[in-house]
Scaffold this active site. Structure first.
Site, PDB file in Angstrom:
ATOM      1  CG  ASP A  10      -1.775   1.117   1.327  1.00 27.94           C
ATOM      2  OD1 ASP A  10      -1.499   2.371   0.797  1.00 27.94           O
ATOM      3  OD2 ASP A  10      -2.698   1.085   2.309  1.00 27.94           O
ATOM      4  CG  ASP A  34      -7.335  11.033  -5.721  1.00 29.11           C
ATOM      5  OD1 ASP A  34      -6.325  11.609  -4.911  1.00 29.11           O
ATOM      6  OD2 ASP A  34      -7.891  11.439  -6.573  1.00 29.11           O
TER       7      ASP A  34
HETATM    8  N1  AR6 Z   1      -1.390   1.520  -3.145  1.00 30.08           N
HETATM    9  C1  AR6 Z   1      -0.478   1.195  -4.052  1.00 30.08           C
HETATM   10  N2  AR6 Z   1      -1.402   1.194  -5.055  1.00 30.08           N
HETATM   11  C2  AR6 Z   1      -2.860   1.239  -5.285  1.00 30.08           C
HETATM   12  C3  AR6 Z   1      -3.554   1.473  -3.986  1.00 30.08           C
HETATM   13  C4  AR6 Z   1      -2.694   1.670  -2.859  1.00 30.08           C
HETATM   14  N3  AR6 Z   1      -3.398   1.987  -1.765  1.00 30.08           N
HETATM   15  N4  AR6 Z   1      -4.739   1.345  -4.507  1.00 30.08           N
HETATM   16  C5  AR6 Z   1      -4.948   1.077  -5.601  1.00 30.08           C
HETATM   17  N5  AR6 Z   1      -3.621   0.941  -6.168  1.00 30.08           N
HETATM   18  P1  AR6 Z   1      -6.198   3.909  -9.708  1.00 30.08           P
HETATM   19  P2  AR6 Z   1      -5.740   5.463 -12.272  1.00 30.08           P
HETATM   20  C6  AR6 Z   1      -3.436   0.471  -7.668  1.00 30.08           C
HETATM   21  O1  AR6 Z   1      -7.505   3.679 -10.103  1.00 30.08           O
HETATM   22  O2  AR6 Z   1      -5.867   4.292 -13.005  1.00 30.08           O
HETATM   23  C7  AR6 Z   1      -9.137   7.928  -9.048  1.00 30.08           C
HETATM   24  O3  AR6 Z   1     -10.545   7.765  -8.673  1.00 30.08           O
HETATM   25  C8  AR6 Z   1      -4.487   0.028  -8.503  1.00 30.08           C
HETATM   26  O4  AR6 Z   1      -4.738  -1.359  -8.323  1.00 30.08           O
HETATM   27  O5  AR6 Z   1      -5.753   4.494  -8.251  1.00 30.08           O
HETATM   28  O6  AR6 Z   1      -4.685   6.227 -12.485  1.00 30.08           O
HETATM   29  C9  AR6 Z   1      -8.429   9.080  -9.433  1.00 30.08           C
HETATM   30  O7  AR6 Z   1      -9.180  10.099  -8.737  1.00 30.08           O
HETATM   31  C10 AR6 Z   1      -3.871   0.173  -9.798  1.00 30.08           C
HETATM   32  O8  AR6 Z   1      -3.006  -0.676 -10.281  1.00 30.08           O
HETATM   33  O9  AR6 Z   1      -5.620   4.993 -10.734  1.00 30.08           O
HETATM   34  C11 AR6 Z   1      -8.507   9.507 -10.901  1.00 30.08           C
HETATM   35  O10 AR6 Z   1     -10.282   9.797 -10.994  1.00 30.08           O
HETATM   36  C12 AR6 Z   1      -3.242   1.550  -9.719  1.00 30.08           C
HETATM   37  O11 AR6 Z   1      -3.038   1.731  -8.373  1.00 30.08           O
HETATM   38  C13 AR6 Z   1      -8.632   7.932 -11.152  1.00 30.08           C
HETATM   39  O12 AR6 Z   1      -8.864   7.150 -10.113  1.00 30.08           O
HETATM   40  C14 AR6 Z   1      -3.826   2.869 -10.414  1.00 30.08           C
HETATM   41  O13 AR6 Z   1      -5.038   2.821  -9.781  1.00 30.08           O
HETATM   42  C15 AR6 Z   1      -7.188   7.560 -11.656  1.00 30.08           C
HETATM   43  O14 AR6 Z   1      -7.166   6.250 -12.244  1.00 30.08           O
END
Ligand code: AR6
Length: 168
Positions: A10, A34
């Protein structure tokens, strides 16, 4: 010399100077990384994001750019917010995804951050295929000159972790 490391975990717990947030242009929060960063980091981060919206980024943070705020209650000192591109099957937006990694490193250098943790930007809600997202992330970081000594890719799922270590 920049060391690239790959860990499963995380990103809100990463023991680094700066963590990168896969944000959206509004800078006002969302799901995924986020949501986790704002939840654990507390309201100080959102307050700093609102200040950015009231000043430099009145129309939001453009895709591919990066900006830093406090990390609030997170172990890190700073959060570097960047906006990844939404995956489009009929359009090559990989330059924008590479830009997120490059611009985040540039901001880290400006801050004097020695260590930085990246999530797999755009590979969650934004739908980027994980293998391609991992390739772009690792290749871009390797090709970017920076004073950062450790770039720690922090991958939430086993699938993402496996995709990234392929490019180790
Ligand atoms: N630590 C590390 N990685 C994570 C965590 C965490 N705590 N939680 C999720 N991931 P995403 P995006 C992974 O959706 O695709 C948001 O609503 C996840 O499994 O967080 O760039 C923003 O506000 C995935 O592999 O980001 C934007 O609207 C990766 O992090 C939108 O999502 C990215 O997933 C951005 O979408």
């Amino acid at each position: 010399m920049t060391r690239l490391t790959f860990v499963r975990g995380d990103i809100t717990e990463a023991p680094v100077d700066a963590v990168v947030n896969a944000a959206n242009s509004s800078l006002l929060g969302g799901g995924g990384v986020d949501g986790a960063i704002h939840r654990k980091g507390g309201t100080e981060i959102l307050a700093a994001c609102r200040d950015l919206r009231a000043s430099r980024y009145g129309r939001g943070l453009p895709t591919g750019q990066a900006v830093a705020t406090t990390a609030g209650r997170l172990p890190a000192r700073w959060v570097i917010h960047t906006v990844g591109p939404v995956w489009q099957p009929d359009e090559d937006r990989s330059g924008l995804l590479a830009s997120c990694y490059r611009e985040s490193l540039r901001v880290a250098d400006e801050l004097g951050a020695a260590t930085i943790a990246f999530p797999a930007i755009s590979t969650g809600v934004y739908g980027w295929p994980i293998d391609d997202g991992a390739r772009i992330a690792v290749q871009t970081v390797r090709a970017t000159p920076t004073s950062v000594t450790e770039v720690r890719f922090t991958l939430f799922s086993e699938v993402a972790y496996e995709a990234f270590v392929t490019y180790e």
